[in-house]
Enzyme design. Structure first.
Site, PDB file in Angstrom:
ATOM      1  N   GLY A  23       0.678  -1.273  -0.143  1.00  0.00           N
ATOM      2  CA  GLY A  23       0.067  -0.040  -0.165  1.00  0.00           C
ATOM      3  C   GLY A  23       0.854   1.383  -0.111  1.00  0.00           C
ATOM      4  N   ARG A  27       7.206   1.884   1.079  1.00  0.00           N
ATOM      5  CA  ARG A  27       7.310   0.342   1.278  1.00  0.00           C
ATOM      6  C   ARG A  27       7.952  -0.072   0.150  1.00  0.00           C
ATOM      7  NH1 ARG A  27       6.143  -3.481   5.292  1.00  0.00           N
ATOM      8  NH2 ARG A  27       7.059  -2.017   6.533  1.00  0.00           N
ATOM      9  N   ARG A  46       2.594  11.567  -8.374  1.00  0.00           N
ATOM     10  CA  ARG A  46       1.590  11.753  -6.864  1.00  0.00           C
ATOM     11  C   ARG A  46       2.572  10.887  -5.804  1.00  0.00           C
ATOM     12  NH1 ARG A  46      -4.307  12.360  -6.824  1.00  0.00           N
ATOM     13  NH2 ARG A  46      -4.639  13.289  -8.651  1.00  0.00           N
ATOM     14  N   SER A  93      -0.699  -5.600   5.268  1.00  0.00           N
ATOM     15  CA  SER A  93      -1.017  -6.029   6.480  1.00  0.00           C
ATOM     16  C   SER A  93      -2.535  -6.045   6.726  1.00  0.00           C
ATOM     17  CB  SER A  93      -0.662  -5.148   7.429  1.00  0.00           C
ATOM     18  OG  SER A  93      -1.077  -3.939   7.516  1.00  0.00           O
ATOM     19  N   ASP A 207      -2.762  -6.458  13.475  1.00  0.00           N
ATOM     20  CA  ASP A 207      -3.344  -6.478  14.603  1.00  0.00           C
ATOM     21  C   ASP A 207      -4.655  -7.423  14.791  1.00  0.00           C
ATOM     22  OD1 ASP A 207      -3.942  -3.589  12.838  1.00  0.00           O
ATOM     23  OD2 ASP A 207      -5.603  -5.035  12.820  1.00  0.00           O
TER      24      ASP A 207
HETATM   25  N1  HPA Z   1      -8.980  -2.568   9.080  1.00  0.00           N
HETATM   26  C1  HPA Z   1      -8.645  -2.335   7.706  1.00  0.00           C
HETATM   27  N2  HPA Z   1      -7.532  -2.399   7.295  1.00  0.00           N
HETATM   28  C2  HPA Z   1      -6.544  -2.869   8.040  1.00  0.00           C
HETATM   29  C3  HPA Z   1      -6.549  -3.262   9.322  1.00  0.00           C
HETATM   30  C4  HPA Z   1      -7.765  -3.066   9.928  1.00  0.00           C
HETATM   31  O1  HPA Z   1      -8.073  -3.244  11.158  1.00  0.00           O
HETATM   32  N3  HPA Z   1      -5.326  -3.646   9.811  1.00  0.00           N
HETATM   33  C5  HPA Z   1      -4.624  -3.729   8.595  1.00  0.00           C
HETATM   34  N4  HPA Z   1      -5.158  -3.052   7.566  1.00  0.00           N
END
Ligand code: HPA
Length: 236
Positions: A23, A27, A46, A93, A207
């Site tokens: 994204g 990175r 951009r 992620s 997370d």
């Molecule tokens: N929500 C949406 N996108 C994400 C999250 C999340 O909790 N964690 C990493 N990308």
């Protein structure tokens, strides 16, 4: 094949048949600098940096997608339809939505369910299931097993919201077995399907949305390294 689009201006630089898409454009820069050789930058429009280099002798590009379905929708559309890109592997992620999915695990997104209306443009008289390319899934899983990564293969959610006003928003997705949530893959899979091309999303769990756990960027490095190795090894 074009020399440039509104959002990608290679100025003569080549784009490989396979593009890895994190994204974050910084990175992408990090990946180019640390994993690729003979690197040439092919985009800075951009600040959505894109680079082409080689990995173990094979040409590979890496470019940021930005956050969310509209952003990856634009970049993946242009790469597939105007630059002869055959494969895009999203690396990112995600937040875990199942108890048996843990921080640092790797998710290989077989399907990308969504609350986005991106699919409406195709006028499908029903509910289309955006899917990854099966060969890429099997290759990624085999590579993950080979390097000993803990992986889950299945359905993810590409959400239009990171902050949702409805606190129970995640519950039905968890009930339906969704492994994790991110914000881009459904558009990527739909664009790949519509263009007759290939896509896959590979994620590290950053997370946990059921257990309120999260990782620091430093802690994510090991699973990031595993995810990168999988993506680079299956790049054609
Ligand atoms: N929500 C949406 N996108 C994400 C999250 C999340 O909790 N964690 C990493 N990308």
């Amino acid at each position: 094949m074009t020399t440039g689009t509104p959002h990608i201006q290679p100025n003569g630089a080549k784009i490989a048949k396979t593009v890895l898409m994190p994204g974050d454009p910084l990175r992408a820069k990090y990946i180019a600098e640390h994993y690729l050789e003979d690197v040439v930058q092919f985009n800075e429009v951009r600040n959505m940096f894109g680079y082409t280099g080689t990995y173990k002798g094979k040409p590979v590009s890496v470019m940021g997608s930005g956050m969310g379905i509209p952003s990856i929708g634009i970049y993946s559309y242009e790469l597939f339809n105007f630059f002869d890109v055959e494969t895009i592997i999203r690396i990112g992620s995600c937040g875990a939505l199942q108890e048996n999915v843990n921080l640092y695990d790797i998710i290989i997104a077989q399907g990308a369910s969504t609350n986005s209306n991106y699919v409406d443009q195709y006028h499908i008289p029903g509910h289309f299931a955006p899917l990854a390319d099966f060969d890429l899934i099997t290759q990624a899983k085999a590579k993950a097993d080979e390097i000993g990564a803990t992986t889950h293969v299945g359905n993810i959610l590409s959400s239009d919201t990171f902050y949702n006003a409805d606190e129970s928003f995640n519950e039905p997705w968890t009930r339906m077995g969704i492994l994790g949530v991110e914000m881009e893959s459904a558009a990527l899979y739909l664009n790949a399907t519509a263009a007759g091309k290939k896509a896959l999303g590979i994620f590290t769990v950053s997370d946990h949305l059921l257990r309120d756990e999260s990782t620091t960027p430093e802690e994510r490095q090991t699973s990031f390294t595993q995810m990168m190795e999988i993506a680079l090894e299956i790049a054609e």
